[in-house]
Write a protein that holds these residues in place. Structure first.
Motif, short mmCIF file in Angstrom:
data_model
loop_
_atom_site.label_atom_id
_atom_site.label_comp_id
_atom_site.label_asym_id
_atom_site.label_seq_id
_atom_site.Cartn_x
_atom_site.Cartn_y
_atom_site.Cartn_z
N GLY A 42 -81.91 33.02 -64.20
CA GLY A 42 -82.49 31.69 -64.00
C GLY A 42 -83.86 31.55 -64.66
O GLY A 42 -84.16 30.52 -65.25
N GLN A 43 -84.68 32.62 -64.58
CA GLN A 43 -86.00 32.60 -65.21
C GLN A 43 -85.89 32.55 -66.73
O GLN A 43 -86.62 31.82 -67.40
CB GLN A 43 -86.82 33.82 -64.78
N SER A 81 -84.85 29.09 -67.70
CA SER A 81 -85.99 28.17 -67.53
C SER A 81 -87.00 28.34 -68.67
O SER A 81 -87.49 27.35 -69.22
CB SER A 81 -86.66 28.43 -66.18
N ASP A 82 -87.30 29.60 -69.02
CA ASP A 82 -88.23 29.87 -70.12
C ASP A 82 -87.69 29.32 -71.43
O ASP A 82 -88.43 28.72 -72.23
CB ASP A 82 -88.48 31.37 -70.26
N LYS A 104 -85.57 26.86 -71.88
CA LYS A 104 -85.64 25.39 -71.85
C LYS A 104 -87.06 24.92 -72.17
O LYS A 104 -87.26 23.99 -72.95
CB LYS A 104 -85.20 24.88 -70.48
N THR A 105 -88.06 25.58 -71.58
CA THR A 105 -89.46 25.23 -71.85
C THR A 105 -89.78 25.41 -73.33
O THR A 105 -90.42 24.56 -73.95
CB THR A 105 -90.40 26.10 -70.99
#
Length: 195
Positions: A7-8, A11-12, A14-15
């Motif tokens: 998940g991290q 998320s990274d 996507k950022t």
């Protein structure tokens, strides 16, 4: 790999996509506006060395391009090298980008030939310098491996820091590269102090 780690990573990623896409979108919107509305008039907002008005170009230079072929030539290397800079830590991208824009831009303003200097190639050469030297400064296997990969893929660009074709800001390339090396030194010291 744990679910939280996946998940991290997602998320990274996507950022990172949002950051790079935002930069590229601004470059393209500015060039479209320059072509359609201003007929190339925005180029005078680039760096004009040793003129007070040219200082604004330090911040604006990466977003201004002479034409669409110039912008197209910069888009893919910007995305590729920019993503490699932020691969380990997105903060590294911001440290590198701010250092390259401010220090590299100041170098162009102080020492470059008297013409408007525009384009994201200073950033691209800065990212190249950052990636090629960071591993050496860190003395880490992963960093050196990335330096070798980037050097193999993009190392031929290094000749762009020398005077060559008329109308190409080799000074932007040179000061971008040198400021990228400086950013790599800063980031490697930050990394060592955390370890």
């Amino acid at each position: 790999m744990k679910k939280e780690n996946i998940g991290q990573i997602a998320s990274d990623f996507k950022t990172q996509v949002v950051i790079l896409a935002s930069f590229v979108a601004i470059m393209w919107i500015v060039e479209i506006a320059d072509f359609v509305v201003f007929r190339g008039g925005l180029d005078r907002f680039g760096i004009l060395p040793r003129h007070e008005i040219g200082l604004r170009g330090i911040l604006l230079m990466p977003f201004l391009h002479g034409n669409f072929p110039h912008l197209i030539a910069n888009t893919i290397p910007f995305i590729t090298l920019g993503w490699l800079v932020m691969l380990r830590n997105t903060l590294d991208f911001w440290i590198a980008t701010v250092t390259i824009v401010l220090v590299g831009g100041a170098g162009v303003w102080l020492f470059a030939s008297p013409a408007y200097h525009i384009g994201a190639s200073g950033l691209i050469f800065g990212y190249l310098g950052f990636l090629m030297l960071r591993g050496i400064f860190e003395r880490s296997f992963a960093g050196i491996a990335l330096s070798v990969i980037v050097g193999s893929a993009y190392g031929s660009l290094i000749w762009g820091v020398l005077p060559g074709r008329p109308g190409v800001s080799w000074e932007g390339h040179l000061f971008g590269f040198l400021s990228g090396v400086l950013a790599a030194y800063f980031v490697s010291r930050k990394t060592k102090s955390v370890l």
